[in-house]
Enzyme design. Structure first.
Site, PDB file in Angstrom:
ATOM      1  N   SER A 571       0.849  -1.182   0.000  1.00  0.00           N
ATOM      2  CA  SER A 571       0.000   0.000   0.000  1.00  0.00           C
ATOM      3  C   SER A 571       0.891   1.241   0.000  1.00  0.00           C
ATOM      4  O   SER A 571       1.676   1.433  -0.922  1.00  0.00           O
ATOM      5  CB  SER A 571      -0.960  -0.036   1.185  1.00  0.00           C
ATOM      6  OG  SER A 571      -1.986   0.896   1.023  1.00  0.00           O
ATOM      7  N   ASP A 656      -9.501  -3.532  -5.809  1.00  0.00           N
ATOM      8  CA  ASP A 656      -8.934  -2.643  -4.799  1.00  0.00           C
ATOM      9  C   ASP A 656      -9.449  -1.216  -4.993  1.00  0.00           C
ATOM     10  O   ASP A 656      -9.240  -0.610  -6.040  1.00  0.00           O
ATOM     11  CB  ASP A 656      -7.401  -2.671  -4.906  1.00  0.00           C
ATOM     12  CG  ASP A 656      -6.706  -2.021  -3.726  1.00  0.00           C
ATOM     13  OD1 ASP A 656      -7.351  -1.236  -3.004  1.00  0.00           O
ATOM     14  OD2 ASP A 656      -5.512  -2.295  -3.529  1.00  0.00           O
ATOM     15  N   HIS A 692      -7.846  -4.909  -1.699  1.00  0.00           N
ATOM     16  CA  HIS A 692      -6.633  -4.410  -1.054  1.00  0.00           C
ATOM     17  C   HIS A 692      -6.003  -5.420  -0.111  1.00  0.00           C
ATOM     18  O   HIS A 692      -4.780  -5.456   0.042  1.00  0.00           O
ATOM     19  CB  HIS A 692      -6.978  -3.132  -0.289  1.00  0.00           C
ATOM     20  CG  HIS A 692      -5.800  -2.255  -0.003  1.00  0.00           C
ATOM     21  ND1 HIS A 692      -5.058  -1.663  -1.002  1.00  0.00           N
ATOM     22  CD2 HIS A 692      -5.238  -1.849   1.164  1.00  0.00           C
ATOM     23  CE1 HIS A 692      -4.091  -0.931  -0.458  1.00  0.00           C
ATOM     24  NE2 HIS A 692      -4.180  -1.034   0.845  1.00  0.00           N
TER      25      HIS A 692
END
Length: 720
Positions: A571, A656, A692
């Site tokens: 991330s 995501d 994600h």
């Protein structure tokens, strides 16, 4: 005490290995470099701003409906096929790692039951089942189970399933719960009659949070806008034929909305927060038709959070310093003019959280980088800290659903100590270990050593790093420490500290002679709020140079070498990976970038993308020339050049919402185009049914970890 809406990257699932092989490299398995990688079509698009010429050849990969874009899906599937072919020689190792993971996990297990009113709640896992089953027991922790929700049943016939929260009505009869079937941020709210196990005819989409009022029929929930920002609060009345009522809307796109209840159960809270400003509104839980009232109207730069006890609000605020202080205010007049100091600001101590009980306050603090729990007794007006002996560890409150109790439940773990749940009597100061997560197969923490070191950054700042390794594999044959394979993990954004934690996954690497290191770089709050402020906006480059300084320090101290060091992050930590790969491609044997935020300028220029507007206070707004100049030097996608990059393994999910799939997709294509080291492949794998956090099922998540670990071991020459 910062009100942080960002979502941290999910940590690796537990796995372990009982091998005792040192760092000797004999006939290892290797990646297959023969296959030809896919070559993405180039469709140049001018994305120039501020006179800085930028042409994006892969902008076309962004699609509003990717699953319906035949050319795009063909390319993504080709990327997956290429990665699978290159990794195919490692299949026996991946299979072995997966089996070892399972052998280390107590598959049939349950969490420590916790009390809420007259019920005890727990979650259970069963061997062979992907998901948990949530149950409760009336009258005591050993009473018969009463089913709340079986996530395995919800997941039947679905490729992805995530339970996004549960809330029990005050009369203990109804369960509100939310689910997600894509891996994105959205969730659907439902209400279940617990006794009959039947869902009521209620399905509310795009929900972020939800709480019950005291009347057992009013449910407040927050809704998301098109950019997935929670921004509205609605009121739903069970059995009413009237439409739901919108009771609040936050129109400032830099503010996100949170919805919760005070631990006293007296107030429903609307918590509004940007990256540097917050505001809280309260409504008594027994007045669901009333109006929310603001505690303190927002002021630019003022962050605060609120808890309740009796006729007093307890407020954590940064009005006198960045590390926050605690104040009190009357419930009837809670504005800043009536704040009375309870705990003063301290330069060396960050107040991270507070939790109120009827007779105690628990404050979670970070003192010179180390977490502690400070207990305040209202009866004796005295404080004490809960003592811990390890040099580095992580801790936090666990389930504490009861307000009128002297018992505090907290969770503790370290680099060598598995997750441990304790009950702590805040009067007698006695603690009881309720459960230490089993690590099967003979794991012995005494075999491993942890250290905390500091290395000097470019501006002279000392940057900490935590390390763990197997003690008997740290010395070479001549008795002197020798460079070993080392995995350096980092994050460094959103004030999220890179706290140490236990993972049986690491044993797979540690027992093969690898060292695990976690860098506590600026951009997190590891050493206080200033640590965060010095790693954002105009100072963001500190995050990347800190990571490089730690890597160079570890090499200089003899822990590892350039040809034995792998960097990993996900991330915003994936942004870190992209930046340091460009800044120092020579420093890494390989890089693992998971769901990486790498196309910073293009994303931050587009306010329709989820999270963008709220992130202006984290990275800057590239529409402003001065702030564009902060971002331009480190934006990974924009700084790729023809050079000898290390091998990079990029992983993401198609659904995501936080880092859109096209960022890593474009990044992989461009990085491979400019890679001059053909012996170091650029691999990209995209899960077409997740988001994600990767796979939702625990067995599927273990398989994903096995894949990443096999890649690392191959890079180190330890894949056997």
């Amino acid at each position: 005490m910062t009100f942080d809406f960002s979502l941290q990257f999910m940590r690796a699932a537990a796995l372990a290995l009982a091998a005792s092989v040192g760092p000797t490299m004999a006939q290892p398995l290797a990646l297959d470099l023969a296959p030809t990688p896919p070559v993405a079509a180039k469709k140049p698009k001018d994305v120039t701003v501020h006179g800085d010429k930028r042409i994006d050849d892969y902008f076309w990969m962004r699609s509003a409906k990717p699953a319906q874009d035949a050319a795009l899906m063909a390319h993504l599937r080709a990327e997956n096929a290429y990665a699978d072919t290159v990794m195919k020689p490692l299949a026996p190792l991946k299979d072995a790692l997966y089996k070892e993971m399972l052998a280390r996990i107590q598959e049939t297990d349950e969490s420590v039951p916790y009390q809420r009113r007259n019920y005890w709640y727990t979650s259970k896992t069963e061997q062979g089942k992907q998901y948990a089953t949530h149950v409760r027991r009336k009258g005591g922790p050993n009473a018969p189970d009463e089913l709340l929700v079986d996530v395995n049943a919800l997941a039947k016939g679905k490729k992805y399933m995530s339970l996004r929260g549960m809330a029990i009505s005050r009369n203990d009869e109804l369960l509100a719960y939310a689910t997600n079937e894509t891996g994105g941020l959205e969730a659907t709210l439902k209400v279940r009659n617990i006794a009959t196990q039947r869902d009521l005819p209620i399905q509310i989409k795009d929900v972020a949070g939800f709480v019950w009022a005291a009347d057992n029929r009013t449910l407040f929930y927050s809704k998301q806008d098109k950019a997935k920002r929670p921004y509205q609060v609605w009121r739903h009345t069970l059995g009413s034929k009237k439409p739901d009522v919108k009771v609040f809307e936050e129109k400032d796109e830099t503010f996100w909305l949170g919805l919760s209840k005070s631990r006293s159960d007296a107030f429903i809270q609307i918590q509004l927060g940007s990256k540097d400003t917050s505001e809280v509104h309260l409504l008594p839980t027994d007045q669901p038709m009333g109006k929310f009232k603001v505690v303190q109207p927002r002021k630019k730069g003022l962050e605060y959070s609120v808890e309740h006890r009796g006729d007093t609000l307890y407020i954590g605020a940064n009005d006198t310093g960045v590390n926050f202080r605690l104040v009190t205010a009357p419930v009837a007049s809670p504005g800043q003019a009536n704040w009375k100091e309870f705990t003063a600001h301290r330069d060396d101590t960050l107040i991270e959280d507070m939790m109120l009980f009827a007779k105690h306050m628990v404050v979670q603090e970070r003192v010179r980088g180390v977490k502690q729990l400070r207990i305040h007794s209202f009866e004796t007006n005295s404080d004490h800290a809960v003592a811990f002996t390890e040099p580095s560890y992580d801790l936090g409150s666990a389930e504490n659903a009861e307000f009128n109790t002297t018992n505090l439940r907290f969770a503790y773990n370290s680099l060598t100590t598995p997750l441990s749940v304790f009950d702590y009597d805040m009067n007698t100061r006695q603690r009881e270990l309720k459960k230490r997560q089993p690590v099967l197969g003979g794991y012995d923490p005494a075999k491993y050593t942890t250290e905390r070191r500091e290395y000097k950054a470019a501006d002279g700042t000392m940057v900490p790093v935590s390390l763990v390794y197997r003690s008997d594999l740290r010395k070479a044959a001549d008795g002197k420490p020798a460079p070993q394979p080392l995995l350096l993990y980092g994050y460094g954004s959103y004030a999220n500290s890179n706290d140490v934690y236990f993972s049986s996954a690491r044993v797979s690497l540690l027992d093969r002679g690898a060292i695990i290191a976690m860098a506590h770089i600026r951009g997190g709050s590891d050493l206080g709020r200033k640590w965060y402020d010095d790693g954002k906006l105009a100072k963001k480059m500190n995050t990347f140079t800190d990571f490089i300084a730690v890597a160079e320090g570890l090499i200089g101290a003899g822990y590892t070498s350039k040809d034995l060091m792998i960097a990993q992050g996900g991330s915003a930590g994936g942004l870190l990976m992209g930046a340091v790969t460009n800044l120092r491609p020579d420093l890494w044997k390989a890089v693992v970038a998971e769901v990486p935020f790498v196309d910073v300028i293009n994303t931050m220029l587009d306010e329709s993308i989820p999270l963008t507007v709220g992130e202006f206070l984290e990275w800057g707004n590239p529409k402003v020339k001065a702030e564009y100049d902060w971002i331009r030097p480190y934006s990974p996608y924009d700084n790729i050049r023809a050079t000898a990059y290390p091998s990079v393994y990029i992983r993401t999910g198609l659904n995501d919402n936080q880092v859109a799939y096209w960022e890593p997709s474009k990044y992989a294509a461009k990085l491979r185009e400019f890679q001059t080291n053909k012996a170091a492949p650029i691999l990209f794998h995209i899960k077409l049914e997740s988001g994600h956090g990767g796979a939702s099922g625990r067995y599927d998540a273990l398989k994903e970890r096995a894949d990443v670990f096999a890649y690392m071991l191959a890079q180190w020459g330890l894949a056997k």
